[in-house]
Design an enzyme around this catalytic site. Structure first.
Site, PDB file in Angstrom:
ATOM      1  N   LYS A  64      28.510  39.257  41.392  1.00  0.00           N
ATOM      2  CA  LYS A  64      29.354  40.645  40.387  1.00  0.00           C
ATOM      3  C   LYS A  64      28.842  40.201  39.533  1.00  0.00           C
ATOM      4  O   LYS A  64      27.488  39.330  39.135  1.00  0.00           O
ATOM      5  CB  LYS A  64      30.570  39.089  40.197  1.00  0.00           C
ATOM      6  CG  LYS A  64      30.972  39.254  38.796  1.00  0.00           C
ATOM      7  CD  LYS A  64      32.565  38.828  38.577  1.00  0.00           C
ATOM      8  CE  LYS A  64      33.254  39.332  37.671  1.00  0.00           C
ATOM      9  NZ  LYS A  64      35.108  38.483  37.234  1.00  0.00           N
ATOM     10  N   LYS A 109      33.310  26.153  39.498  1.00  0.00           N
ATOM     11  CA  LYS A 109      32.686  26.099  38.492  1.00  0.00           C
ATOM     12  C   LYS A 109      32.735  24.711  38.264  1.00  0.00           C
ATOM     13  O   LYS A 109      31.285  24.600  37.614  1.00  0.00           O
ATOM     14  CB  LYS A 109      33.499  26.343  36.761  1.00  0.00           C
ATOM     15  CG  LYS A 109      34.283  27.790  36.580  1.00  0.00           C
ATOM     16  CD  LYS A 109      34.943  28.319  35.717  1.00  0.00           C
ATOM     17  CE  LYS A 109      34.981  29.608  35.014  1.00  0.00           C
ATOM     18  NZ  LYS A 109      35.734  29.712  33.789  1.00  0.00           N
ATOM     19  N   LYS A 130      26.587  37.485  33.182  1.00  0.00           N
ATOM     20  CA  LYS A 130      25.426  36.834  31.526  1.00  0.00           C
ATOM     21  C   LYS A 130      23.792  36.071  32.090  1.00  0.00           C
ATOM     22  O   LYS A 130      22.826  36.084  31.388  1.00  0.00           O
ATOM     23  CB  LYS A 130      25.883  37.017  30.464  1.00  0.00           C
ATOM     24  CG  LYS A 130      26.084  35.163  30.611  1.00  0.00           C
ATOM     25  CD  LYS A 130      26.723  34.678  29.167  1.00  0.00           C
ATOM     26  CE  LYS A 130      27.506  33.560  28.807  1.00  0.00           C
ATOM     27  NZ  LYS A 130      25.950  32.638  28.954  1.00  0.00           N
TER      28      LYS A 130
END
Length: 353
Positions: A216, A120, A219
């Site tokens: 994956k 991240k 959104k």
């Protein structure tokens, strides 16, 4: 406390979902369906982890709407907020209090090994928030502030649960004499915190993009055609599945025939997840069929399963007063469990209260 007086921890499931907006099929099959099933056999606490949501992006004007959307998805999918506990994390201050204690229990070397922070934060790690770095300690507090014994996890969360177990063990070891002196031990070793066990979902835990079977479902993908949103209507579901990427070969009859075919494997996996069947059963039913026929069957199934959930979500989101009432009542029940546990933690550590 004698060994004879030591009592086992009561079985309890805890899990949380971040309010990131635009819930999609991956969230549904990877987590929410499992939550619904678990409530049939366990006492469950389901949390909208809004404190985690600000670790990467601090300023989020739409955060209240996203919290309500996740809550609506829980209820629309079948979670009973009366029999189980549904609340948002920030309403129960014990999460933050215990997280600070765990910041002092966990070691830097443990956090440095967390792969999710590396993913991240990316290359700009020096500019990442300390909240993102210490995220696993808060996750451990989320679980252990209720002395939860079981946690449903996907592959990407297994490492964090292992850290939770390490934190629990270190706390129990460091304060062992004090725990015994206060008579607060439980479990076989007489520790204060349990070592929570993972509940691994047997299938459909990882749903991939409809446009690229190696990525994956997310959104954040710029293409709306990469995912099925839970609020998509029947026509949108049908359109997205018609355009879903496939290959030219027929559906195989055995699982080994899906090797090297990520898009085919993904669509078959989605069908299996929505139908509640193993992949092998889906391949037996459709082996030899072309994707045109399979996609139509998948569309019918997806509309049957998802359209009612999406419709109920929209109805619930339109009534924020009801959702806020659910969250408020759930937080009161959660706090009633967490507060006395946090008080005992303070006694063990030596805080005066």
């Amino acid at each position: 406390m004698t060994d004879a007086a030591i009592k086992p921890f009561k079985p309890l499931v805890f899990s949380g979902v971040q309010p990131t907006g635009n819930l999609h099929l991956g969230n549904y099959l990877g987590a929410i369906v499992n939550f619904v099933a678990l409530q049939k056999s366990h006492d469950c606490i389901y949390c909208v982890v809004d404190m985690h949501a600000i670790t990467a992006t601090l300023v989020q004007p739409d955060l209240p709407a996203q919290i309500r959307e996740v809550t609506a998805a829980f209820i629309a999918a079948g979670i009973d907020p009366v029999k189980q506990i549904v609340f948002n994390q920030s309403r129960v201050s014990a999460h933050a209090e215990l997280a600070w204690v765990f910041n002092c229990v966990a070691r830097l070397g443990w956090l440095n090994r967390m792969t999710q922070f590396k993913d991240k934060a990316g290359k700009d790690r020096e500019n990442a928030s300390t909240g993102l770095y210490a995220y696993p300690n808060l996750m451990a507090a989320d679980i252990l502030v209720y002395k939860a014994t079981h946690v449903p996890v996907g592959e990407d969360q297994k490492q964090h649960l292992e850290l939770t177990r390490d934190i629990a063990q270190k706390f129990n070891n460091d304060f062992g004499p004090r725990i015994a002196e206060l008579g607060l031990g439980r479990g076989e070793a007489g520790g204060f915190f349990p070592a929570p066990e993972p509940l691994i979902q047997p299938q459909a835990a990882r749903i991939m993009s409809l446009r690229d079977g190696t990525k994956k479902m997310s959104k954040s993908d710029p293409s709306e055609y990469s995912r099925l949103n839970l609020t998509d209507d029947a026509d949108t579901i049908a359109q997205k599945l018609r355009k879903a990427k496939t290959d030219a070969d027929a559906i195989p009859s055995e699982a080994k025939g899906l090797e090297g075919r990520p898009e085919a494997e993904n669509l078959v996996g989605i069908f299996a997840g929505l139908a509640g069947k193993p992949v092998t059963a889906v391949l037996q039913d459709f082996g030899g069929s072309q994707f045109s026929a399979f996609k139509q069957a998948l569309t019918d199934l997806a509309v049957e399963r998802l359209a009612p959930v999406g419709g109920e979500m929209k109805r619930l989101v339109a009534d924020p007063g009801y959702i806020d009432g659910v969250l408020r009542a759930g937080a009161e029940r959660a706090a009633a469990i967490a507060a006395p546990i946090m008080d005992e933690v303070k006694d063990i550590v030596g805080f005066i209260r």
